[in-house]
Write an enzyme that holds these catalytic residues in place. Structure first.
Site, PDB file in Angstrom:
ATOM      1  CG  ASP A  26      -1.748   1.182   1.411  1.00 31.96           C
ATOM      2  OD1 ASP A  26      -2.305   1.652   0.408  1.00 31.96           O
ATOM      3  OD2 ASP A  26      -1.847   1.673   2.552  1.00 31.96           O
ATOM      4  CG  PHE A  27       1.466   5.794  -1.561  1.00 28.94           C
ATOM      5  CD1 PHE A  27       2.794   5.834  -1.955  1.00 28.94           C
ATOM      6  CD2 PHE A  27       0.841   6.985  -1.203  1.00 28.94           C
ATOM      7  CE1 PHE A  27       3.495   7.040  -1.991  1.00 28.94           C
ATOM      8  CE2 PHE A  27       1.521   8.192  -1.246  1.00 28.94           C
ATOM      9  CZ  PHE A  27       2.856   8.216  -1.635  1.00 28.94           C
TER      10      PHE A  27
END
Length: 254
Positions: A26-27
């Site tokens: 994920d970011f």
């Protein structure tokens, strides 16, 4: 759920790397810390340098709630694949992405008509194409902001789905894929023997819940003791340590 840096975590990582896995992240809240203004988020150079080295050896992917065009410039390295909008936006199927964006036209019109009232409550509407995000992190009265959001979302039909996040409500077509489907599709496309996936939010939980036993899933943060991830990291600040451990095992294996 144990912290990753333990005997079990090390063993799980070593076993996964022998399978030539996909490494997916994920970011926001994972590769980059959560910030007050989403436009300020960036991957730290110490993290991007390590990810670039890993991408030379394994398929590396970023699976994020952001739009592809938005996240790409924030990474500081070139992953093999980026999937945006919580799994709904992929360069591999632009026609499907366009259909999912059009499915939100009714909600887009409703929220746009009430944008002034939302703004007065401290809510910001972000149109990301395949999803709409209602941010209330900066609201002075978050309870009031959430009440404004809930009142509007209650007027929408079952053809749409709503899910939360860290001081944000997300809206998508009910038929839109989630991150679990996106990561599994990436594993299949890469011919990988499994996956490491790290994420921090409720929209990452489908990946944790659907992961086969030999995958390595990591929850970033201690805010959800009920998370289905196998292990946890305390914060994005531990990401360089995780990446260093992967690189060290790769070097040891030649």
């Amino acid at each position: 759920m144990k912290h990753f840096f333990c005997t079990e975590g090390e063993a799980a990582l070593a076993e996964l790397l022998r399978r030539q896995p996909l490494l997916a992240f994920d970011f926001d809240g994972t590769l980059a810390p959560i910030v007050a203004r989403p436009e300020d988020a960036r991957v730290a150079p110490a993290v991007s340098r390590r990810l670039a080295r890993l991408a030379e050896r394994w398929p590396v992917a970023v699976v994020t709630g952001r739009q592809l065009a938005d996240v790409r410039e924030r990474l500081g390295f070139a992953p093999g694949c980026i999937v945006g909008n919580h799994g709904a936006e992929s360069l591999a199927d632009p026609a499907a992405a366009e259909r999912l964006a059009r499915a939100l036209d009714g909600a887009r019109a409703l929220l746009g008509a009430h944008e002034a009232a939302l703004a007065a409550a401290g809510v910001t509407l972000e149109d990301k194409g395949q999803s709409l995000a209602l941010h209330y992190r900066l609201a002075r009265d978050r309870d009031r902001a959430r009440a404004e959001i809930d009142a509007l979302l209650a007027r929408l039909g079952p053809e749409l789905k709503v899910f939360g996040g860290k001081l944000v409500c997300n809206l998508m077509a009910a038929t839109a894929p989630d991150k679990a489907g996106a990561v599994q599709a990436l594993v299949t496309a890469a011919g990988a023997g499994g996956a490491l996936f790290a994420g921090d939010d409720v929209n990452d939980e489908p990946v944790f819940a659907a992961a086969p036993p030999h995958w390595l899933t990591l929850k970033v943060g201690r805010d959800d003791p009920a998370s289905r991830a196998r292990f946890l990291l305390d914060s994005p600040a531990e990401m360089p340590m995780l990446l260093d451990r992967i690189l060290a095992l790769a070097d040891a294996a030649g």
